[in-house]
Design a protein around this motif. Structure first.
Motif, PDB file in Angstrom:
ATOM      1  N   THR A   1       0.827  -1.211   0.000  1.00  0.00           N
ATOM      2  CA  THR A   1       0.000   0.000   0.000  1.00  0.00           C
ATOM      3  C   THR A   1       0.860   1.260   0.000  1.00  0.00           C
ATOM      4  O   THR A   1       0.554   2.249  -0.685  1.00  0.00           O
ATOM      5  N   ALA A   2       1.964   1.234   0.758  1.00  0.00           N
ATOM      6  CA  ALA A   2       2.838   2.407   0.827  1.00  0.00           C
ATOM      7  C   ALA A   2       3.606   2.622  -0.466  1.00  0.00           C
ATOM      8  O   ALA A   2       3.835   3.770  -0.883  1.00  0.00           O
ATOM      9  N   LEU A   3       4.019   1.544  -1.131  1.00  0.00           N
ATOM     10  CA  LEU A   3       4.879   1.664  -2.307  1.00  0.00           C
ATOM     11  C   LEU A   3       4.105   1.846  -3.611  1.00  0.00           C
ATOM     12  O   LEU A   3       4.619   2.467  -4.557  1.00  0.00           O
ATOM     13  N   GLU A   4       2.900   1.320  -3.679  1.00  0.00           N
ATOM     14  CA  GLU A   4       2.184   1.298  -4.957  1.00  0.00           C
ATOM     15  C   GLU A   4       2.012   2.669  -5.610  1.00  0.00           C
ATOM     16  O   GLU A   4       2.148   2.790  -6.835  1.00  0.00           O
ATOM     17  N   PRO A   5       1.726   3.751  -4.858  1.00  0.00           N
ATOM     18  CA  PRO A   5       1.584   5.059  -5.515  1.00  0.00           C
ATOM     19  C   PRO A   5       2.846   5.537  -6.227  1.00  0.00           C
ATOM     20  O   PRO A   5       2.780   6.444  -7.064  1.00  0.00           O
ATOM     21  N   HIS A   6       4.002   4.939  -5.912  1.00  0.00           N
ATOM     22  CA  HIS A   6       5.273   5.380  -6.474  1.00  0.00           C
ATOM     23  C   HIS A   6       5.838   4.404  -7.518  1.00  0.00           C
ATOM     24  O   HIS A   6       6.943   4.609  -8.017  1.00  0.00           O
ATOM     25  N   ALA A   7       5.061   3.371  -7.835  1.00  0.00           N
ATOM     26  CA  ALA A   7       5.589   2.285  -8.670  1.00  0.00           C
ATOM     27  C   ALA A   7       5.927   2.717 -10.088  1.00  0.00           C
ATOM     28  O   ALA A   7       6.753   2.080 -10.752  1.00  0.00           O
ATOM     29  N   PHE A   8       5.318   3.796 -10.555  1.00  0.00           N
ATOM     30  CA  PHE A   8       5.550   4.209 -11.934  1.00  0.00           C
ATOM     31  C   PHE A   8       6.184   5.594 -12.031  1.00  0.00           C
ATOM     32  O   PHE A   8       6.082   6.268 -13.046  1.00  0.00           O
TER      33      PHE A   8
ATOM     34  N   GLY B   1      -1.037  10.454 -11.223  1.00  0.00           N
ATOM     35  CA  GLY B   1      -0.780  11.846 -10.883  1.00  0.00           C
ATOM     36  C   GLY B   1       0.319  12.060  -9.872  1.00  0.00           C
ATOM     37  O   GLY B   1       0.640  13.203  -9.543  1.00  0.00           O
ATOM     38  N   ASN B   2       0.899  10.990  -9.358  1.00  0.00           N
ATOM     39  CA  ASN B   2       1.943  11.125  -8.340  1.00  0.00           C
ATOM     40  C   ASN B   2       3.309  11.324  -8.998  1.00  0.00           C
ATOM     41  O   ASN B   2       3.668  10.590  -9.929  1.00  0.00           O
ATOM     42  N   ASN B   3       4.076  12.295  -8.523  1.00  0.00           N
ATOM     43  CA  ASN B   3       5.424  12.512  -9.070  1.00  0.00           C
ATOM     44  C   ASN B   3       6.497  12.417  -7.985  1.00  0.00           C
ATOM     45  O   ASN B   3       7.610  12.907  -8.152  1.00  0.00           O
ATOM     46  N   THR B   4       6.162  11.774  -6.866  1.00  0.00           N
ATOM     47  CA  THR B   4       7.105  11.656  -5.760  1.00  0.00           C
ATOM     48  C   THR B   4       7.933  10.388  -5.920  1.00  0.00           C
ATOM     49  O   THR B   4       7.398   9.282  -5.959  1.00  0.00           O
ATOM     50  N   PHE B   5       9.238  10.561  -5.997  1.00  0.00           N
ATOM     51  CA  PHE B   5      10.164   9.442  -6.159  1.00  0.00           C
ATOM     52  C   PHE B   5      10.626   8.962  -4.786  1.00  0.00           C
ATOM     53  O   PHE B   5      10.920   9.760  -3.909  1.00  0.00           O
ATOM     54  N   VAL B   6      10.690   7.647  -4.607  1.00  0.00           N
ATOM     55  CA  VAL B   6      11.139   7.083  -3.333  1.00  0.00           C
ATOM     56  C   VAL B   6      12.619   6.737  -3.429  1.00  0.00           C
ATOM     57  O   VAL B   6      13.033   5.957  -4.294  1.00  0.00           O
ATOM     58  N   GLN B   7      13.399   7.326  -2.544  1.00  0.00           N
ATOM     59  CA  GLN B   7      14.854   7.120  -2.520  1.00  0.00           C
ATOM     60  C   GLN B   7      15.280   6.781  -1.110  1.00  0.00           C
ATOM     61  O   GLN B   7      14.901   7.472  -0.158  1.00  0.00           O
ATOM     62  N   GLY B   8      16.061   5.709  -0.951  1.00  0.00           N
ATOM     63  CA  GLY B   8      16.543   5.319   0.362  1.00  0.00           C
ATOM     64  C   GLY B   8      17.755   6.108   0.802  1.00  0.00           C
ATOM     65  O   GLY B   8      18.213   7.032   0.116  1.00  0.00           O
TER      66      GLY B   8
ATOM     67  N   SER C   1      35.263  12.944  10.531  1.00  0.00           N
ATOM     68  CA  SER C   1      34.424  14.072  10.129  1.00  0.00           C
ATOM     69  C   SER C   1      33.015  13.898  10.667  1.00  0.00           C
ATOM     70  O   SER C   1      32.630  12.830  11.127  1.00  0.00           O
ATOM     71  N   ALA C   2      32.255  14.973  10.608  1.00  0.00           N
ATOM     72  CA  ALA C   2      30.850  14.923  10.998  1.00  0.00           C
ATOM     73  C   ALA C   2      30.008  14.952   9.731  1.00  0.00           C
ATOM     74  O   ALA C   2      30.162  15.837   8.899  1.00  0.00           O
ATOM     75  N   CYS C   3      29.134  13.956   9.562  1.00  0.00           N
ATOM     76  CA  CYS C   3      28.314  13.858   8.362  1.00  0.00           C
ATOM     77  C   CYS C   3      26.857  13.744   8.758  1.00  0.00           C
ATOM     78  O   CYS C   3      26.530  13.124   9.756  1.00  0.00           O
ATOM     79  N   SER C   4      25.981  14.326   7.972  1.00  0.00           N
ATOM     80  CA  SER C   4      24.548  14.168   8.206  1.00  0.00           C
ATOM     81  C   SER C   4      23.835  14.161   6.872  1.00  0.00           C
ATOM     82  O   SER C   4      24.340  14.650   5.866  1.00  0.00           O
ATOM     83  N   ILE C   5      22.639  13.545   6.875  1.00  0.00           N
ATOM     84  CA  ILE C   5      21.852  13.497   5.638  1.00  0.00           C
ATOM     85  C   ILE C   5      20.384  13.486   6.022  1.00  0.00           C
ATOM     86  O   ILE C   5      20.008  12.926   7.046  1.00  0.00           O
ATOM     87  N   ARG C   6      19.560  14.120   5.238  1.00  0.00           N
ATOM     88  CA  ARG C   6      18.133  14.127   5.483  1.00  0.00           C
ATOM     89  C   ARG C   6      17.473  13.072   4.618  1.00  0.00           C
ATOM     90  O   ARG C   6      17.738  12.975   3.426  1.00  0.00           O
ATOM     91  N   ARG C   7      16.571  12.282   5.218  1.00  0.00           N
ATOM     92  CA  ARG C   7      15.813  11.307   4.452  1.00  0.00           C
ATOM     93  C   ARG C   7      14.568  11.984   3.898  1.00  0.00           C
ATOM     94  O   ARG C   7      13.901  12.742   4.581  1.00  0.00           O
ATOM     95  N   SER C   8      14.244  11.674   2.638  1.00  0.00           N
ATOM     96  CA  SER C   8      13.043  12.269   2.066  1.00  0.00           C
ATOM     97  C   SER C   8      12.547  11.441   0.905  1.00  0.00           C
ATOM     98  O   SER C   8      13.286  10.691   0.291  1.00  0.00           O
ATOM     99  N   ARG C   9      11.261  11.566   0.652  1.00  0.00           N
ATOM    100  CA  ARG C   9      10.701  11.134  -0.612  1.00  0.00           C
ATOM    101  C   ARG C   9      10.686  12.382  -1.477  1.00  0.00           C
ATOM    102  O   ARG C   9      10.267  13.439  -1.016  1.00  0.00           O
ATOM    103  N   VAL C  10      11.116  12.253  -2.724  1.00  0.00           N
ATOM    104  CA  VAL C  10      11.457  13.477  -3.399  1.00  0.00           C
ATOM    105  C   VAL C  10      10.832  13.614  -4.769  1.00  0.00           C
ATOM    106  O   VAL C  10      10.484  12.649  -5.408  1.00  0.00           O
ATOM    107  N   ALA C  11      10.675  14.865  -5.161  1.00  0.00           N
ATOM    108  CA  ALA C  11      10.358  15.218  -6.538  1.00  0.00           C
ATOM    109  C   ALA C  11      11.235  16.408  -6.855  1.00  0.00           C
ATOM    110  O   ALA C  11      11.111  17.463  -6.260  1.00  0.00           O
ATOM    111  N   GLY C  12      12.179  16.242  -7.776  1.00  0.00           N
ATOM    112  CA  GLY C  12      13.135  17.298  -8.038  1.00  0.00           C
ATOM    113  C   GLY C  12      14.291  17.198  -7.065  1.00  0.00           C
ATOM    114  O   GLY C  12      14.847  16.151  -6.875  1.00  0.00           O
TER     115      GLY C  12
END
Length: 207
Positions: free
Chosen positions: A126-133, A166-173, A186-197
């Motif tokens: 259910t969570a992944l299907e909107p992003h399958a295409f 109509g969904n344009n949100t890309f899922v990236q791990g 070093s100090a490293c950080s990264i933000r997790r997001s589902r993205v478009a652009g």
């Protein structure tokens, strides 16, 4: 095993690539099959020749594969992994015993996701299907350096290629983090997001 019916190819070629995604192509006997994958992407994305027939072979525990509408749900596969294959709207999968084919309702694209270990299968689908295409049209990493603070900021950008819906949100791990090659001091950080652009921004402070 994913492919197209009747394809005979002795090898694949890297037909396209961007900063952290690559497309592999198999061609032969008048058939064409493409698979696009990238670092940290839960989906693998497929395309085929217009008249080709998509083919799925579940060789390990074929009894764990079931058809549900436009989807093939594969459970308890190798090492207990679960997968779901998404066909375009209106897709009909024919076959049984782990062997399935489809014309994909006249479309030339489909995708497959490996579900998170331990996740409820239906909830994950259910969570992944909107992003399958929402395919990755391009991936780009760029950086800027602040000499005064010794900080490198890296921006990861994905240009989505929406095949349907109509969904344009890309899922990236999160696996892009290792692209920063952060040293242990070093100090490293990264933000997790589902993205478009523009997708993910990270900072890397040198010491």
């Amino acid at each position: 095993v994913m492919g197209v019916d009747g394809l005979s190819a002795s090898q694949s070629t890297a037909s396209d690539h961007s900063d952290w995604a690559v497309t592999m192509t198999w061609a032969g006997s008048g058939k064409t099959f493409n698979a696009t994958m990238g670092i940290g992407m839960p989906f693998t994305y497929f395309t085929k020749g217009t008249s080709d027939v998509a083919k799925v072979s579940v060789n390990h525990n074929p009894a764990g594969a079931t058809v549900s509408g436009n989807k093939i749900i594969i459970t308890n596969n190798y090492n207990g992994a679960n997968f779901v294959i998404f066909g375009p709207a209106g897709t009909v999968w024919s076959g049984s015993g782990g062997q399935y084919t489809s014309s994909l309702n006249g479309k030339n694209y489909w995708s497959m996701a490996m579900l998170p270990p331990g996740a409820d299968v239906n909830s994950a689908i259910t969570a992944l299907e909107p992003h399958a295409f929402v395919f990755p049209g391009n991936t780009l990493s760029d950086y800027s350096y602040n000499e005064a603070t010794g900080t490198v900021t890296t921006t990861f950008t994905i240009t989505p290629d929406v095949k349907e819906g109509g969904n344009n949100t890309f899922v990236q791990g999160l696996s892009l983090l290792h692209l920063l090659r952060c040293p242990r001091t070093s100090a490293c950080s990264i933000r997790r997001s589902r993205v478009a652009g523009i997708t993910q921004a990270s900072t890397h402070r040198t010491t």
